[in-house]
Design a protein around this motif. Sequence first.
Motif, mmCIF file in Angstrom:
data_model
loop_
_atom_site.group_PDB
_atom_site.id
_atom_site.type_symbol
_atom_site.label_atom_id
_atom_site.label_comp_id
_atom_site.label_asym_id
_atom_site.label_seq_id
_atom_site.Cartn_x
_atom_site.Cartn_y
_atom_site.Cartn_z
ATOM 1 N N MET A 1 13.870 -8.024 -2.123
ATOM 2 C CA MET A 1 12.593 -7.771 -2.834
ATOM 3 C C MET A 1 12.014 -6.412 -2.420
ATOM 4 O O MET A 1 11.597 -5.626 -3.252
ATOM 5 N N TRP B 1 11.326 -3.048 -4.922
ATOM 6 C CA TRP B 1 10.001 -2.460 -5.154
ATOM 7 C C TRP B 1 9.903 -1.047 -4.586
ATOM 8 O O TRP B 1 9.296 -0.175 -5.205
ATOM 9 N N PHE C 1 8.739 2.015 -7.003
ATOM 10 C CA PHE C 1 7.548 2.843 -6.753
ATOM 11 C C PHE C 1 7.936 4.287 -6.445
ATOM 12 O O PHE C 1 7.227 5.219 -6.835
ATOM 13 N N TRP D 1 1.979 1.022 -13.462
ATOM 14 C CA TRP D 1 1.128 0.429 -14.510
ATOM 15 C C TRP D 1 -0.156 1.230 -14.734
ATOM 16 O O TRP D 1 -1.188 0.680 -15.142
ATOM 17 N N ALA E 1 -0.588 -5.909 -3.030
ATOM 18 C CA ALA E 1 -1.605 -4.972 -3.531
ATOM 19 C C ALA E 1 -1.029 -3.807 -4.325
ATOM 20 O O ALA E 1 -1.772 -3.079 -4.985
ATOM 21 N N GLY E 2 0.291 -3.587 -4.236
ATOM 22 C CA GLY E 2 0.915 -2.475 -4.959
ATOM 23 C C GLY E 2 0.352 -1.142 -4.497
ATOM 24 O O GLY E 2 0.148 -0.921 -3.300
ATOM 25 N N ILE F 1 4.489 -5.109 0.626
ATOM 26 C CA ILE F 1 5.782 -5.037 1.314
ATOM 27 C C ILE F 1 6.428 -3.652 1.198
ATOM 28 O O ILE F 1 7.196 -3.240 2.068
ATOM 29 N N GLU G 1 3.475 -5.415 5.127
ATOM 30 C CA GLU G 1 4.062 -6.663 5.624
ATOM 31 C C GLU G 1 4.382 -7.580 4.449
ATOM 32 O O GLU G 1 3.847 -7.382 3.347
ATOM 33 N N SER G 2 5.216 -8.585 4.693
ATOM 34 C CA SER G 2 5.457 -9.568 3.645
ATOM 35 C C SER G 2 4.308 -10.585 3.646
ATOM 36 O O SER G 2 3.870 -11.019 4.717
ATOM 37 N N VAL G 3 3.870 -10.967 2.477
ATOM 38 C CA VAL G 3 2.788 -11.960 2.386
ATOM 39 C C VAL G 3 3.230 -13.308 2.948
ATOM 40 O O VAL G 3 2.399 -14.145 3.293
ATOM 41 N N ASP H 1 -0.223 -11.247 -10.199
ATOM 42 C CA ASP H 1 1.191 -11.180 -10.603
ATOM 43 C C ASP H 1 2.186 -11.059 -9.445
ATOM 44 O O ASP H 1 3.136 -10.267 -9.511
ATOM 45 N N LEU H 2 1.944 -11.847 -8.425
ATOM 46 C CA LEU H 2 2.873 -11.881 -7.293
ATOM 47 C C LEU H 2 3.560 -13.246 -7.218
ATOM 48 O O LEU H 2 4.768 -13.342 -6.997
ATOM 49 N N LEU I 1 6.999 -14.162 -8.645
ATOM 50 C CA LEU I 1 8.178 -13.428 -8.172
ATOM 51 C C LEU I 1 9.021 -14.234 -7.184
ATOM 52 O O LEU I 1 10.114 -13.830 -6.824
ATOM 53 N N PHE I 2 8.489 -15.397 -6.745
ATOM 54 C CA PHE I 2 9.174 -16.182 -5.713
ATOM 55 C C PHE I 2 9.792 -17.463 -6.269
ATOM 56 O O PHE I 2 9.324 -18.000 -7.277
HETATM 57 C C1 LIG Z 1 4.139 -7.129 -10.075
HETATM 58 S S1 LIG Z 1 3.676 -6.129 -8.747
HETATM 59 C C2 LIG Z 1 1.899 -6.223 -8.828
HETATM 60 C C3 LIG Z 1 1.254 -5.112 -8.042
HETATM 61 C C4 LIG Z 1 -0.271 -5.134 -8.055
HETATM 62 N N1 LIG Z 1 -0.790 -6.458 -7.823
HETATM 63 C C5 LIG Z 1 -0.783 -4.552 -9.344
HETATM 64 O O1 LIG Z 1 -1.197 -5.325 -10.228
HETATM 65 O O2 LIG Z 1 -0.809 -3.345 -9.497
HETATM 66 C C6 LIG Z 1 4.063 -7.115 -7.345
HETATM 67 C C7 LIG Z 1 3.755 -6.402 -6.032
HETATM 68 O O3 LIG Z 1 3.990 -7.302 -4.968
HETATM 69 C C8 LIG Z 1 4.697 -6.625 -3.952
HETATM 70 N N2 LIG Z 1 5.481 -7.632 -3.216
HETATM 71 C C9 LIG Z 1 6.586 -8.271 -3.620
HETATM 72 N N3 LIG Z 1 6.996 -9.146 -2.677
HETATM 73 C C10 LIG Z 1 6.122 -9.047 -1.665
HETATM 74 C C11 LIG Z 1 6.005 -9.687 -0.403
HETATM 75 N N4 LIG Z 1 6.875 -10.610 -0.005
HETATM 76 N N5 LIG Z 1 4.974 -9.343 0.382
HETATM 77 C C12 LIG Z 1 4.071 -8.406 0.006
HETATM 78 N N6 LIG Z 1 4.122 -7.772 -1.172
HETATM 79 C C13 LIG Z 1 5.151 -8.083 -1.999
HETATM 80 C C14 LIG Z 1 5.544 -5.608 -4.680
HETATM 81 O O4 LIG Z 1 5.964 -4.566 -3.850
HETATM 82 C C15 LIG Z 1 4.587 -5.183 -5.778
HETATM 83 O O5 LIG Z 1 3.774 -4.139 -5.351
#
Ligand SMILES: C[S@@+](CC[C@H](N)C(=O)[O-])C[C@H]1O[C@@H](n2cnc3c(N)ncnc32)[C@H](O)[C@@H]1O
Length: 309
Positions: free
Chosen positions: A1, A5, A9, A16, A44-45, A64, A84-86, A102-103, A106-107
């Motif tokens: 993951m 990302w 980026f 976006w 947070a992107g 992350i 860090e990873s959430v 929108d996080l 993804l899992f």
């Molecule tokens: C779809 S994007 C949304 C980004 C942001 N929320 C926005 O709307 O602009 C998902 C974001 O989650 C982050 N991400 C993915 N897996 C993650 C994890 N395990 N821990 C922290 N962030 C993570 C990605 O790097 C990405 O920035």
Amino acid sequence: MRDYWNKRFAEEGMIWGCEPSQTVTQAIDLFKKNNAHHILVPGAGYGRNTKMFSSYFEVDGIEISSSAINLAKEWDLKTNFIQESVLEFRTSKRYDGIYCYDLLHLFLLEDRKKLIQNCVMHLKEQGVMYFTCFSDRDFNNGVGRNVEEGTYEYKKGKYAHFFTEENLIEHFNDLNILEMGSIRECLTHTEKQQEYELRYVVVQNIGELLRGSNSTDTSTRLTAASNRRTISPKALGHREYRSLYVIGSEGNKKMRMQDKPIVSVIGLGLFSLSLVVHICFKSIRTMDDVGMGILLSLVNAIFLVFPLL
Ligand SMILES: C[S@@+](CC[C@H](N)C(=O)[O-])C[C@H]1O[C@@H](n2cnc3c(N)ncnc32)[C@H](O)[C@@H]1O
């Protein structure tokens, strides 16, 4: 993951655009109403959403991707970004509000549960969370390899879970769901504009003790979901926000409040009708006037007094 990302980026920058999601306005209102001061933004992107929050609150953003964080630190000077990873994130801080855009989708299931649990662990009692995720009505649902129930590898190497309403409720079953609905979000990608069908859910942390007694099952919650209403579009721009429903004891109280005017109107209608009937009976003298009067007064009293309870 992380690699996926980082690469995106690094190559695409502010993927976006710099406008925040329309849901941010709604979340800010929610947090303000809840007297929030400290907000957490997982995933947070590059900070397009945190920048709005950090004008009102103290914000921590977890992300992350190091390349996203580099962009974020330049874009939003006020938020404290943590790389860090959430799923692993730990702090002794407890937040008043969590906004997670929108996080979640993804899992895979186990990690979705972990993410929600970790957020709840960092949320104060009575704190509120606002989550958005892909909807089963999204055009990518069902595209590509079926990885898990409701989860598809819709792009090579990238999968997402597409939430039904019931499924979303199940994920937040331990919390008090204050509101949920659908939105259509138009995101400007570097190359094109894309519309997404999203779901959102607003939940409140009811605390460990109450959680055990929160026995509302999914079917009850779905029944509650049929009490849909349109949320005022004023604060929400032009997008479609639907399906407000409130459950739990607080919710029942609110529904009764909403029902009161209807009951009053019924009461008044019956009162007028009974008067007419009473006068008719009186004129044709087929019944004992006094007995009939008592009976009708009783019916009236029930309907007129009920809304005041
Ligand atoms: C779809 S994007 C949304 C980004 C942001 N929320 C926005 O709307 O602009 C998902 C974001 O989650 C982050 N991400 C993915 N897996 C993650 C994890 N395990 N821990 C922290 N962030 C993570 C990605 O790097 C990405 O920035």
